[in-house]
Motif scaffolding. Sequence first.
Motif, PDB file in Angstrom:
ATOM      1  N   TYR A   1     -12.708   4.873   3.043  1.00 42.95           N
ATOM      2  CA  TYR A   1     -11.326   5.318   2.847  1.00 42.95           C
ATOM      3  C   TYR A   1     -10.967   6.410   3.848  1.00 42.95           C
ATOM      4  CZ  TYR A   1     -11.590   3.107  -1.822  1.00 42.95           C
ATOM      5  OH  TYR A   1     -11.751   2.237  -2.864  1.00 42.95           O
TER       6      TYR A   1
ATOM      7  N   LYS B   1      -2.149   1.238   8.399  1.00 41.89           N
ATOM      8  CA  LYS B   1      -1.354   0.277   7.631  1.00 41.89           C
ATOM      9  C   LYS B   1      -1.955  -1.104   7.893  1.00 41.89           C
ATOM     10  CE  LYS B   1       2.779   3.052   7.647  1.00 41.89           C
ATOM     11  NZ  LYS B   1       4.131   3.227   8.136  1.00 41.89           N
TER      12      LYS B   1
ATOM     13  N   ASP C   1      -2.636  -4.861   7.651  1.00 43.71           N
ATOM     14  CA  ASP C   1      -1.899  -6.077   7.341  1.00 43.71           C
ATOM     15  C   ASP C   1      -2.815  -7.231   6.964  1.00 43.71           C
ATOM     16  OD1 ASP C   1       0.763  -5.064   8.067  1.00 43.71           O
ATOM     17  OD2 ASP C   1      -0.034  -5.020  10.099  1.00 43.71           O
TER      18      ASP C   1
ATOM     19  N   HIS D   1      -7.764  -0.885  -2.738  1.00 45.07           N
ATOM     20  CA  HIS D   1      -7.220   0.182  -1.895  1.00 45.07           C
ATOM     21  C   HIS D   1      -6.201  -0.365  -0.885  1.00 45.07           C
ATOM     22  CE1 HIS D   1      -7.352   4.042   0.209  1.00 45.07           C
ATOM     23  NE2 HIS D   1      -7.458   3.366   1.337  1.00 45.07           N
ATOM     24  N   VAL D   2      -6.566  -1.439  -0.215  1.00 45.74           N
ATOM     25  CA  VAL D   2      -5.697  -2.027   0.806  1.00 45.74           C
ATOM     26  C   VAL D   2      -4.526  -2.774   0.165  1.00 45.74           C
ATOM     27  CG1 VAL D   2      -5.610  -3.727   2.668  1.00 45.74           C
ATOM     28  CG2 VAL D   2      -7.528  -2.129   2.528  1.00 45.74           C
TER      29      VAL D   2
ATOM     30  N   LYS E   1      -2.847  -2.132  -2.486  1.00 45.70           N
ATOM     31  CA  LYS E   1      -1.762  -1.231  -2.917  1.00 45.70           C
ATOM     32  C   LYS E   1      -0.727  -1.063  -1.808  1.00 45.70           C
ATOM     33  CE  LYS E   1      -4.371   1.553  -6.220  1.00 45.70           C
ATOM     34  NZ  LYS E   1      -4.926   2.892  -6.514  1.00 45.70           N
ATOM     35  N   GLN E   2      -1.183  -0.808  -0.588  1.00 48.83           N
ATOM     36  CA  GLN E   2      -0.222  -0.607   0.507  1.00 48.83           C
ATOM     37  C   GLN E   2       0.417  -1.919   0.935  1.00 48.83           C
ATOM     38  OE1 GLN E   2      -2.406  -0.238   4.567  1.00 48.83           O
ATOM     39  NE2 GLN E   2      -3.402   1.270   3.263  1.00 48.83           N
TER      40      GLN E   2
ATOM     41  N   GLU F   1       3.260  -2.434  -1.445  1.00 51.49           N
ATOM     42  CA  GLU F   1       4.367  -1.526  -1.115  1.00 51.49           C
ATOM     43  C   GLU F   1       5.167  -2.035   0.083  1.00 51.49           C
ATOM     44  OE1 GLU F   1       2.677   2.337  -0.477  1.00 51.49           O
ATOM     45  OE2 GLU F   1       2.080   2.548  -2.579  1.00 51.49           O
ATOM     46  N   ARG F   2       4.475  -2.560   1.101  1.00 50.28           N
ATOM     47  CA  ARG F   2       5.140  -3.053   2.312  1.00 50.28           C
ATOM     48  C   ARG F   2       5.588  -4.508   2.173  1.00 50.28           C
ATOM     49  NH1 ARG F   2       0.527  -1.431   4.604  1.00 50.28           N
ATOM     50  NH2 ARG F   2       0.296  -3.380   5.752  1.00 50.28           N
TER      51      ARG F   2
END
Length: 141
Positions: free
Chosen positions: A64, A71, A73, A113-114, A116-117, A120-121
């Motif tokens: 982490y 970010k 993808d 962990h990944v 979650k973002q 959001e995106r």
Amino acid sequence: MNRYEVALVTGASSGIGKAIALELASAGLRVLALGRDRAALDELHSTAGIVPVVCDLSDVSEVYGKIAGEKIDVLVNNAGLLTASASLVDLSEDDIDAMIDINIRSVFKLTRHVLKQMIERRRGHIFFTGSSGGLAACICP
């Protein structure tokens, strides 16, 4: 234009992970190539777009920290551990713990962990590779 810019590939030091990292880099993505073998990752670093991330997946807090601010993808969960022992009865408690830490625990934690973002995106892809060891496990001598 490709919306995807950054990929994270675990187990990128060799084999399938290395091949995936190279392919994603050739497709124009910036690839965080994660593995334990510094020399192998440094060799990959000579390829445009590949960023070596030397760490051990059994310590996800270290991972982490090393990917903080990225970010991601595309996540490729490729790293895996299979001990040299051919029989389950010969495995030590430490062997079992190490395989669970790498093959299960780290995969779930890193994916969460990944993800979650990505949520959001509202974009991203996650891939999981498997080992032939899972198809031919020997639990008896």
